[in-house]
Write a protein that holds these residues in place. Structure first.
Motif, PDB file in Angstrom:
ATOM      1  N   ALA A 187      -1.801 -11.998   2.043  1.00 25.79           N
ATOM      2  CA  ALA A 187      -0.857 -11.516   3.054  1.00 25.79           C
ATOM      3  C   ALA A 187       0.565 -11.446   2.516  1.00 25.79           C
ATOM      4  CB  ALA A 187      -0.900 -12.414   4.284  1.00 25.79           C
ATOM      5  N   ASN A 188       0.817 -12.115   1.390  1.00 26.54           N
ATOM      6  CA  ASN A 188       2.168 -12.154   0.834  1.00 26.54           C
ATOM      7  C   ASN A 188       2.271 -11.567  -0.573  1.00 26.54           C
ATOM      8  OD1 ASN A 188       3.663 -13.374   2.985  1.00 26.54           O
ATOM      9  ND2 ASN A 188       2.585 -15.284   2.558  1.00 26.54           N
ATOM     10  N   GLN A 193      -1.236  -6.846   0.759  1.00 25.75           N
ATOM     11  CA  GLN A 193      -0.533  -6.143   1.829  1.00 25.75           C
ATOM     12  C   GLN A 193      -0.983  -4.690   1.920  1.00 25.75           C
ATOM     13  OE1 GLN A 193       3.449  -6.998   0.537  1.00 25.75           O
ATOM     14  NE2 GLN A 193       3.568  -8.935   1.677  1.00 25.75           N
ATOM     15  N   PHE A 196      -4.714  -4.930   3.336  1.00 27.32           N
ATOM     16  CA  PHE A 196      -4.788  -5.407   4.718  1.00 27.32           C
ATOM     17  C   PHE A 196      -4.195  -4.406   5.704  1.00 27.32           C
ATOM     18  CE2 PHE A 196      -5.017 -10.301   3.799  1.00 27.32           C
ATOM     19  CZ  PHE A 196      -6.198 -10.089   3.143  1.00 27.32           C
ATOM     20  N   LYS A 204      -0.285  -8.776  11.655  1.00 30.55           N
ATOM     21  CA  LYS A 204      -0.472  -9.740  10.576  1.00 30.55           C
ATOM     22  C   LYS A 204      -1.299 -10.955  10.984  1.00 30.55           C
ATOM     23  CE  LYS A 204       3.503  -8.293   7.854  1.00 30.55           C
ATOM     24  NZ  LYS A 204       4.724  -8.696   7.122  1.00 30.55           N
ATOM     25  N   TRP A 207      -4.543 -10.375   9.533  1.00 31.07           N
ATOM     26  CA  TRP A 207      -4.597 -10.619   8.094  1.00 31.07           C
ATOM     27  C   TRP A 207      -4.933 -12.073   7.784  1.00 31.07           C
ATOM     28  CZ3 TRP A 207       0.296  -7.939   5.590  1.00 31.07           C
ATOM     29  CH2 TRP A 207       0.369  -6.595   6.025  1.00 31.07           C
ATOM     30  N   GLU A 208      -4.488 -12.971   8.633  1.00 29.29           N
ATOM     31  CA  GLU A 208      -4.673 -14.395   8.367  1.00 29.29           C
ATOM     32  C   GLU A 208      -6.142 -14.806   8.329  1.00 29.29           C
ATOM     33  OE1 GLU A 208      -2.381 -16.487  11.257  1.00 29.29           O
ATOM     34  OE2 GLU A 208      -0.443 -15.953  10.345  1.00 29.29           O
ATOM     35  N   ASP A 211      -7.094 -14.734   4.569  1.00 28.92           N
ATOM     36  CA  ASP A 211      -6.121 -15.290   3.632  1.00 28.92           C
ATOM     37  C   ASP A 211      -6.461 -16.756   3.392  1.00 28.92           C
ATOM     38  OD1 ASP A 211      -3.736 -16.557   2.536  1.00 28.92           O
ATOM     39  OD2 ASP A 211      -2.693 -14.695   3.016  1.00 28.92           O
TER      40      ASP A 211
END
Length: 291
Positions: A187-188, A193, A196, A204, A207-208, A211
């Motif tokens: 996610a970072n 990015q 996702f 977002k 997205w977690e 992750d």
């Protein structure tokens, strides 16, 4: 579609003997992905006194197929000695001809990211369900000598990401996990990015769910240590892989992690070759404890 429904059989494509066992490549139609898929299995010699062998799933990285690990890693030597089957699926759906699927090497074909896409254009990109649900069912139906109830999971880069999230999202389903240079906090990072936002949309919080750095803090207890090897000279270390974010999250959650930074090693399969025996032994210990 329910991947556990009646599955088309797996068809043998090729076979080669290695370290007393056999590399065998198969193709089948995947109801989950809506296309033909390939996977490769290394069948070790069956240990004396046993009719079945445990399974180590290997998830490969960006641009790879099911053959990269089988051809380049040298893992068969240790897998033969330990009596563990290696199962290597492909990394994405293929042959669907979705617009834009092959425009870049880090998204689309060869870049499934082991998630279930929610955006309609990419609805066939459901590698999470393929690996977690369909593939084990297919193995159990076609290969009774594989004991899929004794399974571990590992991978490299994008596949290391896949191994970590699948292990963390399915407590008890896999006896151990390891990874080489995994994308730890997608996610970072730019790779994550891009994937996702296209596969999952812009929320977002979705997205977690894929992750590992987020997921590991939701784990109550792990019975085995997570093993990660990371090359110190990996060009992707600081901007794409972010292993220290995962390491910090494990410390906060009191999750056992052995993070080994290997000086001088890069992101290639030369790095994987060097430490693959350690990973096979890591998984063998967990799998054999169940005998």
């Amino acid at each position: 579609m329910d991947a556990s429904a009646a599955l088309p059989p797996a068809e043998l494509i090729s076979s080669a003997k290695v370290f007393g066992g056999f590399n065998r490549r198969y193709k089948h139609f995947s109801p989950t992905l809506g296309c033909s898929m390939t996977f490769t299995i290394y069948f070790p010699p069956t240990p004396q006194g046993s009719s079945t062998v445990p399974v180590l799933y290997w998830l490969s990285g960006l641009t790879c197929t099911d053959e990269n690990f089988i051809i380049k890693s040298g893992a068969q030597r240790s897998a033969s000695r330990e009596g563990i089957a290696l199962v290597a699926p492909d990394t994405s759906p293929r042959g669907l001809n979705v617009e834009g699927e092959a425009d870049s090497w880090d998204f689309g074909v060869g870049a499934g990211f082991y998630l279930n896409a929610t955006q309609d254009k990419w609805k066939n990109w459901r590698m999470y369900d393929y690996v977690v649900k369909e593939l084990p069912k297919l193995l159990s139906v076609n290969f009774p000598n594989l004991d899929i109830s004794r399974a571990s999971i590992s991978g490299h880069s994008m596949g290391g990401h896949g191994a970590l999230i699948i292990y963390l999202k399915n407590p008890g389903a896999y006896k151990s996990v390891s990874a080489f240079a995994p994308i730890c906090n997608p996610a970072n990072c730019p790779w994550g990015q891009k994937a996702f936002s296209n596969y999952l949309g812009t929320d977002k919080s979705d997205w977690e769910e894929y992750d590992a750095t987020v997921l590991v803090e939701k784990i109550n207890e792990l019975s085995t240590t997570i093993l990660i090897d990371q090359g110190g000279d990996d060009n992707f270390l600081s901007n794409q892989l972010l292993p220290h974010s995962f390491e910090a999250a494990c410390k906060r959650a009191n999750v056992p992690l052995l993070m080994r930074l290997q000086p001088g090693y890069d992101h290639s399969y030369f790095f994987v070759q060097t430490f693959i025996d350690d990973h096979i032994c890591h998984h063998a210990k967990a799998l054999k404890s169940l005998f």
